[in-house]
Motif scaffolding. Structure first.
Motif, PDB file in Angstrom:
ATOM      1  N   TYR A  83       0.835  -1.209   0.000  1.00  0.00           N
ATOM      2  CA  TYR A  83       0.000   0.000   0.000  1.00  0.00           C
ATOM      3  C   TYR A  83       0.866   1.254   0.000  1.00  0.00           C
ATOM      4  N   GLY A  84       1.914   1.257   0.822  1.00  0.00           N
ATOM      5  CA  GLY A  84       2.790   2.419   0.899  1.00  0.00           C
ATOM      6  C   GLY A  84       3.491   2.705  -0.413  1.00  0.00           C
ATOM      7  N   VAL A  85       4.001   1.663  -1.071  1.00  0.00           N
ATOM      8  CA  VAL A  85       4.725   1.829  -2.338  1.00  0.00           C
ATOM      9  C   VAL A  85       3.798   2.378  -3.420  1.00  0.00           C
ATOM     10  N   ILE A  86       2.616   1.770  -3.554  1.00  0.00           N
ATOM     11  CA  ILE A  86       1.665   2.222  -4.569  1.00  0.00           C
ATOM     12  C   ILE A  86       1.196   3.641  -4.273  1.00  0.00           C
ATOM     13  N   SER A  87       1.015   3.944  -2.999  1.00  0.00           N
ATOM     14  CA  SER A  87       0.545   5.272  -2.618  1.00  0.00           C
ATOM     15  C   SER A  87       1.553   6.353  -2.994  1.00  0.00           C
ATOM     16  N   VAL A  88       2.845   6.054  -2.838  1.00  0.00           N
ATOM     17  CA  VAL A  88       3.887   6.998  -3.250  1.00  0.00           C
ATOM     18  C   VAL A  88       3.850   7.190  -4.763  1.00  0.00           C
ATOM     19  N   SER A  89       3.801   6.082  -5.474  1.00  0.00           N
ATOM     20  CA  SER A  89       3.878   6.119  -6.934  1.00  0.00           C
ATOM     21  C   SER A  89       2.711   6.884  -7.556  1.00  0.00           C
ATOM     22  N   ILE A  90       1.487   6.594  -7.086  1.00  0.00           N
ATOM     23  CA  ILE A  90       0.323   7.227  -7.707  1.00  0.00           C
ATOM     24  C   ILE A  90       0.287   8.729  -7.443  1.00  0.00           C
ATOM     25  N   THR A  91       0.832   9.167  -6.311  1.00  0.00           N
ATOM     26  CA  THR A  91       0.864  10.601  -6.019  1.00  0.00           C
ATOM     27  C   THR A  91       1.611  11.357  -7.110  1.00  0.00           C
ATOM     28  N   PHE A  92       2.710  10.791  -7.578  1.00  0.00           N
ATOM     29  CA  PHE A  92       3.524  11.482  -8.576  1.00  0.00           C
ATOM     30  C   PHE A  92       2.947  11.358  -9.982  1.00  0.00           C
ATOM     31  N   PHE A  93       2.311  10.231 -10.292  1.00  0.00           N
ATOM     32  CA  PHE A  93       1.654  10.137 -11.604  1.00  0.00           C
ATOM     33  C   PHE A  93       0.458  11.088 -11.673  1.00  0.00           C
ATOM     34  N   ASN A  94      -0.297  11.177 -10.574  1.00  0.00           N
ATOM     35  CA  ASN A  94      -1.413  12.129 -10.542  1.00  0.00           C
ATOM     36  C   ASN A  94      -0.912  13.566 -10.671  1.00  0.00           C
ATOM     37  N   LYS A  95       0.160  13.867  -9.934  1.00  0.00           N
ATOM     38  CA  LYS A  95       0.727  15.216  -9.983  1.00  0.00           C
ATOM     39  C   LYS A  95       1.245  15.530 -11.385  1.00  0.00           C
ATOM     40  N   ALA A  96       1.833  14.543 -12.050  1.00  0.00           N
ATOM     41  CA  ALA A  96       2.339  14.746 -13.409  1.00  0.00           C
ATOM     42  C   ALA A  96       1.199  15.069 -14.372  1.00  0.00           C
ATOM     43  N   VAL A  97       0.093  14.331 -14.258  1.00  0.00           N
ATOM     44  CA  VAL A  97      -1.062  14.570 -15.130  1.00  0.00           C
ATOM     45  C   VAL A  97      -1.641  15.958 -14.875  1.00  0.00           C
ATOM     46  N   LEU A  98      -1.827  16.303 -13.602  1.00  0.00           N
ATOM     47  CA  LEU A  98      -2.533  17.533 -13.247  1.00  0.00           C
ATOM     48  C   LEU A  98      -1.670  18.781 -13.375  1.00  0.00           C
ATOM     49  N   SER A  99      -0.382  18.659 -13.074  1.00  0.00           N
ATOM     50  CA  SER A  99       0.487  19.846 -13.046  1.00  0.00           C
ATOM     51  C   SER A  99       1.469  19.896 -14.212  1.00  0.00           C
ATOM     52  N   TYR A 100       2.243  18.829 -14.410  1.00  0.00           N
ATOM     53  CA  TYR A 100       3.267  18.845 -15.466  1.00  0.00           C
ATOM     54  C   TYR A 100       2.620  18.945 -16.846  1.00  0.00           C
ATOM     55  N   TYR A 101       1.575  18.127 -17.072  1.00  0.00           N
ATOM     56  CA  TYR A 101       0.860  18.174 -18.358  1.00  0.00           C
ATOM     57  C   TYR A 101      -0.331  19.130 -18.317  1.00  0.00           C
ATOM     58  N   GLU A 102      -0.502  19.813 -17.193  1.00  0.00           N
ATOM     59  CA  GLU A 102      -1.506  20.868 -17.042  1.00  0.00           C
ATOM     60  C   GLU A 102      -2.907  20.411 -17.452  1.00  0.00           C
ATOM     61  N   PHE A 103      -3.286  19.214 -17.005  1.00  0.00           N
ATOM     62  CA  PHE A 103      -4.632  18.690 -17.249  1.00  0.00           C
ATOM     63  C   PHE A 103      -5.525  19.178 -16.103  1.00  0.00           C
ATOM     64  N   PRO A 104      -6.373  20.189 -16.335  1.00  0.00           N
ATOM     65  CA  PRO A 104      -7.095  20.833 -15.230  1.00  0.00           C
ATOM     66  C   PRO A 104      -8.394  20.129 -14.834  1.00  0.00           C
ATOM     67  N   TYR A 105      -8.568  18.896 -15.258  1.00  0.00           N
ATOM     68  CA  TYR A 105      -9.849  18.211 -15.057  1.00  0.00           C
ATOM     69  C   TYR A 105      -9.668  17.027 -14.105  1.00  0.00           C
ATOM     70  N   SER A 106      -9.522  17.355 -12.827  1.00  0.00           N
ATOM     71  CA  SER A 106      -9.242  16.316 -11.826  1.00  0.00           C
ATOM     72  C   SER A 106     -10.397  15.328 -11.681  1.00  0.00           C
ATOM     73  N   ASN A 107     -11.635  15.798 -11.859  1.00  0.00           N
ATOM     74  CA  ASN A 107     -12.778  14.888 -11.756  1.00  0.00           C
ATOM     75  C   ASN A 107     -12.810  13.903 -12.922  1.00  0.00           C
ATOM     76  N   MET A 108     -12.367  14.347 -14.088  1.00  0.00           N
ATOM     77  CA  MET A 108     -12.280  13.437 -15.233  1.00  0.00           C
ATOM     78  C   MET A 108     -11.232  12.367 -14.983  1.00  0.00           C
ATOM     79  N   LEU A 109     -10.136  12.736 -14.335  1.00  0.00           N
ATOM     80  CA  LEU A 109      -9.121  11.750 -13.972  1.00  0.00           C
ATOM     81  C   LEU A 109      -9.710  10.730 -12.999  1.00  0.00           C
ATOM     82  N   THR A 110     -10.492  11.199 -12.029  1.00  0.00           N
ATOM     83  CA  THR A 110     -11.166  10.296 -11.090  1.00  0.00           C
ATOM     84  C   THR A 110     -12.110   9.357 -11.831  1.00  0.00           C
ATOM     85  N   LEU A 111     -12.881   9.903 -12.779  1.00  0.00           N
ATOM     86  CA  LEU A 111     -13.822   9.091 -13.557  1.00  0.00           C
ATOM     87  C   LEU A 111     -13.093   8.031 -14.368  1.00  0.00           C
TER      88      LEU A 111
END
Length: 313
Positions: free
Chosen positions: A39-67
């Motif tokens: 759980y800890g390893v996956i939790s670290v990894s997903i934080t950075f992939f989510n951050k990359a999608v939302l910030s690095y690639y500037e995808f402003p649709y966080s609810n769409m990512l959740t969907l």
């Protein structure tokens, strides 16, 4: 003589039972440890992939990512069930009614967490989410009747104190982001506690709980996307970017794995163990976040707060 032999047999049986019990305890401890570690390893990894999608690639649709994460999880669960890899009961309105509160917590947790992550840098996000552990302690007392030892409670209080100092020193302060993190702490605590409660009530296995959570959460998240994000999504410029596609896919895959290990850790160990594991993994998240993204303005107050919070963890 026969009586002595009978006594010897009885003692041997008792010793064998004790040995088996000891072996089972050791195996259970290792199982619990490995689940928490995963759980800890996956939790670290997903934080950075989510951050990359939302910030690095500037995808402003966080609810769409959740969907997208929910749709992937449902498709994956149904496919594995049809292939005979996993088993869980077919859809039942009785189970759906019982699990609706858990699905609501899940929806609010996923949506608020991603929205907050888009507004706040990773170190501060990780630090402020420590409040969820304190809320879990209180919730376990009232919902599950479990009392946390004083030494654990004191450590959690110190974690929260360090998080407050870190927030005070955050020069990139975003009020909405902080409100969302606070809200996310409450719904995350409720989610972790109700996993253990609802599994006892329904008798469903981990995959069954995941199926209902994602399925029941889907309509609400879809409506949020339709009314708040759908109109602007057509103009996003990086849909064809391979890096964005990989990060979005990895985020969806790891969201499934993260939810799986959350369920396992909350039932095999406890909601508090799951929450504390999340805080320990945040140490690595913070260190990596300081160097991987350029939205952190490190200063003395922020550094002291993060240090206090992590020592307590």
């Amino acid at each position: 003589m026969k009586k002595q032999e009978a006594n010897i047999v009885i003692h041997d049986d008792e010793n064998e039972k004790k040995t088996n019990r000891g072996s089972n305890i050791i195996n259970d401890k290792w199982k619990g440890f490995l689940v928490a570690l995963s759980y800890g390893v996956i939790s670290v990894s997903i934080t950075f992939f989510n951050k990359a999608v939302l910030s690095y690639y500037e995808f402003p649709y966080s609810n769409m990512l959740t969907l997208g994460q929910m749709i992937f999880s449902i498709v994956f669960l149904v496919t594995m069930k049809r292939l005979g890899i996993i088993k869980y009961p077919d859809f039942s309105y009785e189970f759906a009614k019982k699990l609706l509160p858990l699905a609501i917590y899940f929806t609010l947790m996923a949506a608020s967490g991603l929205w907050a992550l888009a507004l706040v840098n990773v170190p501060v996000y990780s630090a402020l989410r420590r409040l969820a552990t304190l809320i879990v302690i209180v919730g376990e007392r009232f919902v599950l009747g479990k009392i946390t030892p004083p030494d654990e409670t004191n450590s959690v209080v110190l974690m929260v104190f360090g998080a407050i100092i870190a927030g005070w020193g955050d020069l990139t302060f975003d009020l909405l982001g902080y409100i969302l993190i606070l809200f996310n702490c409450f719904v995350t605590a409720g989610y972790l506690i109700y996993i253990a409660k609802k599994k006892q009530e329904t008798g469903l296995n981990t995959f069954g709980l995941m199926f209902y959570c994602n399925l029941l959460s889907l309509p609400g998240v879809a409506m949020i996307v339709y009314f708040t994000e759908l109109e602007g999504m057509g103009s996003y410029p990086y849909y064809s970017n391979v890096g964005f596609q990989i990060c979005f896919l990895m985020s969806s895959v790891q969201a499934f794995l993260l939810n799986y290990f959350i369920f396992l850790c909350s039932t095999i160990n406890s909601p508090l163990t799951t929450s504390i594991t999340g805080q320990l993994k945040a140490i690595l998240s913070t260190i990596l976040g300081l160097f991987m993204f350029d939205d952190v303005d490190l200063n003395l107050l922020l550094g002291v707060g993060l240090f206090v919070s992590y020592v307590a963890s």
